[in-house]
Design a protein around this motif. Sequence first.
Motif, PDB file in Angstrom:
ATOM      1  N   ARG B  63      34.571  -3.664 -15.610  1.00 20.51           N
ATOM      2  CA  ARG B  63      35.657  -3.641 -16.409  1.00 20.51           C
ATOM      3  C   ARG B  63      35.482  -3.785 -17.823  1.00 20.51           C
ATOM      4  O   ARG B  63      36.033  -4.018 -18.790  1.00 20.51           O
ATOM      5  CB  ARG B  63      36.743  -4.659 -16.149  1.00 20.51           C
ATOM      6  N   GLY B  66      36.118   1.703 -18.936  1.00 25.39           N
ATOM      7  CA  GLY B  66      36.682   2.299 -18.008  1.00 25.39           C
ATOM      8  C   GLY B  66      36.118   3.932 -17.802  1.00 25.39           C
ATOM      9  O   GLY B  66      36.084   4.311 -16.820  1.00 25.39           O
ATOM     10  N   ILE B  67      35.432   4.210 -18.775  1.00 22.83           N
ATOM     11  CA  ILE B  67      34.649   5.604 -18.856  1.00 22.83           C
ATOM     12  C   ILE B  67      33.180   5.527 -17.763  1.00 22.83           C
ATOM     13  O   ILE B  67      32.933   6.096 -17.230  1.00 22.83           O
ATOM     14  CB  ILE B  67      34.459   6.213 -20.119  1.00 22.83           C
ATOM     15  N   ASN B 145      39.637   5.745  -6.076  1.00 22.21           N
ATOM     16  CA  ASN B 145      40.323   5.514  -7.282  1.00 22.21           C
ATOM     17  C   ASN B 145      39.799   6.650  -8.326  1.00 22.21           C
ATOM     18  O   ASN B 145      38.830   7.004  -8.257  1.00 22.21           O
ATOM     19  CB  ASN B 145      40.200   4.163  -7.843  1.00 22.21           C
ATOM     20  N   ARG B 146      40.726   6.910  -9.521  1.00 19.71           N
ATOM     21  CA  ARG B 146      40.265   7.850 -10.650  1.00 19.71           C
ATOM     22  C   ARG B 146      39.278   7.235 -11.370  1.00 19.71           C
ATOM     23  O   ARG B 146      38.321   7.774 -11.614  1.00 19.71           O
ATOM     24  CB  ARG B 146      41.431   8.317 -11.357  1.00 19.71           C
ATOM     25  N   ASN B 147      39.471   5.880 -11.655  1.00 18.65           N
ATOM     26  CA  ASN B 147      38.536   5.302 -12.587  1.00 18.65           C
ATOM     27  C   ASN B 147      38.356   3.985 -11.660  1.00 18.65           C
ATOM     28  O   ASN B 147      39.036   3.458 -10.822  1.00 18.65           O
ATOM     29  CB  ASN B 147      38.978   4.843 -13.932  1.00 18.65           C
ATOM     30  N   HIS B 148      37.328   3.029 -12.282  1.00 15.99           N
ATOM     31  CA  HIS B 148      37.066   1.825 -11.377  1.00 15.99           C
ATOM     32  C   HIS B 148      36.922   1.906  -9.911  1.00 15.99           C
ATOM     33  O   HIS B 148      37.709   1.630  -9.375  1.00 15.99           O
ATOM     34  CB  HIS B 148      38.309   0.654 -11.739  1.00 15.99           C
TER      35      HIS B 148
END
Lengths: 138, 402
Positions: B63, B66-67, B145-148
Amino acid sequence: MGAYNRILGKSLWVFHVSASPCNNCDIEILDLLTPRYDLERFGIKLVGSIRHADVLLVTGIGSCKISERVQRIYEQAPKPVFVVAIGTCPAAGATFKNAYTNCGPLEKIIPVDMYIPGCPPKPETMIAGVAELLGRLK
Amino acid sequence: MPTDYNLPVGPFHPLLEEAEFFKIKLDGEVVADIEMETGWMHRGIEKISEESTFDQSIFAVERICGICSASHPFACVNAFEDIDDIDIPLRARYIRSLVGELERIHSHLLWLGLAGHFIGYDTLWMWAWKYREPILEIIEKTTGNRNHYAMFRIGGVRRDFAPSLSDELNEKLDTVARKLTMVTKAAMDDPVLKSRLSGVGVLTKEAAIDYCAVGPTARASGVAIDVRKDEPYAAYDLVDFEVVVQEGGDVFAKTVVRILEVFESIKIIRQCIKALSKTGGAIFNDAKSISAGEGIGRHEAPRGEVFHYIRSDGSNRPVRHKIRAPSYVNIPTYKASCVGENLADVLITLAAVDPCYCCTERSVKMQDENGKELTESLLKRSQDKTEELIRELGEYEAWRYL
């Protein structure tokens, strides 16, 4: 404010406030504006100045350094302004709950109208949340 | 009338995604100096990580940004594995590289779009982000997940790569490669874009070395550094790829480096998929504990080298966790690249290093009640205390105590 809100619902202009996020909700907000999700079909547009904004999209925990600036941003916004807190951070702090820089949750800093939780919330969830806001305005 | 004045930009500015404050000193319309104030995005993750157990700290560092949500855990698990020399199964090494490269593609496309947005070329923004979506879909199918992504664990990865995904992944990569070639031709051969970006914000090779720039920022200035090649980890010594280097040092060169790197990443991913179809076995070695010691982990993130240092005392949490993100060394190159530029070119020059302020802000400025900085005296007090402990306990005991 009934009639005003009804008109407002036709074209909400949003301003993006990043109050110490991890960038993730922020890029997902930008993602909403691009062709796949295309939030502009609801008349929603991202604006560069707080003076033009009807909605504040706030992400992040609201750290102690930025909380005062967020307050100032809120005061500068023309009223009525709706505050939508995006992500789990402004709602509860998420991973950063016990951080020494945490001055949140966001409702301690500015009044919040709507929470869209998630880490990060999926774009579909955000669209559902915004559609809900539009529904309330009508 | 004086011609020099200070222009404040930020913390909230239409062209800054993150809250950041720049003080630009102007002479007429030419930038004389640029100063930056950080700390708006500081969340104290190093401290959170030190309060968490080993498994939790991987989630905490994810965290940071996010990128780069694969880069920080990648470097973090590398550091943990460095302490105990934990072996990673071959399959897990390929999956790690696969996730790392998928992230590089999505991050570079994200930057390309934002760069287009910053110079008022919104078509490029919409294009780049449209073709980034298939990549995010692949990431979601591979990691959940899309991110993380939460893919990394000490000794391997959490989630196996389903063989049934291979065909779909290859197909989507084909589409992305084809579309990106189209975008590249449209953007790179555009005379307007070329004249807008060429020769703007030049970072010379000497300056890049002086400022210790890393990643695409350094590679666009002719410095061929890449952790994946220089000190291979995961599966990077088993796959074939090139380090993209350009000599120009301007914004245009940085754009070219990033676009060519996307094609290199696609090449690596294809090799990983092929190898994964032949490689079986476990996806993690169970590590029950981490012994006392120090470890460093490095990873070539989309923006450059991420560095994690972890000291452990044999308990279940890190005693010290130091993080250095690539933007931390890339951001000071503003002093070399922005000074002497026109004000109109500054924001694209700032954006050209792909700065990630969320990654960078790892410390705070300490002030007393009169606004006087305490940083220096704090550092000195800390050093004095360490020296005193070493004097009293002896070096070995003192480090154990710390």
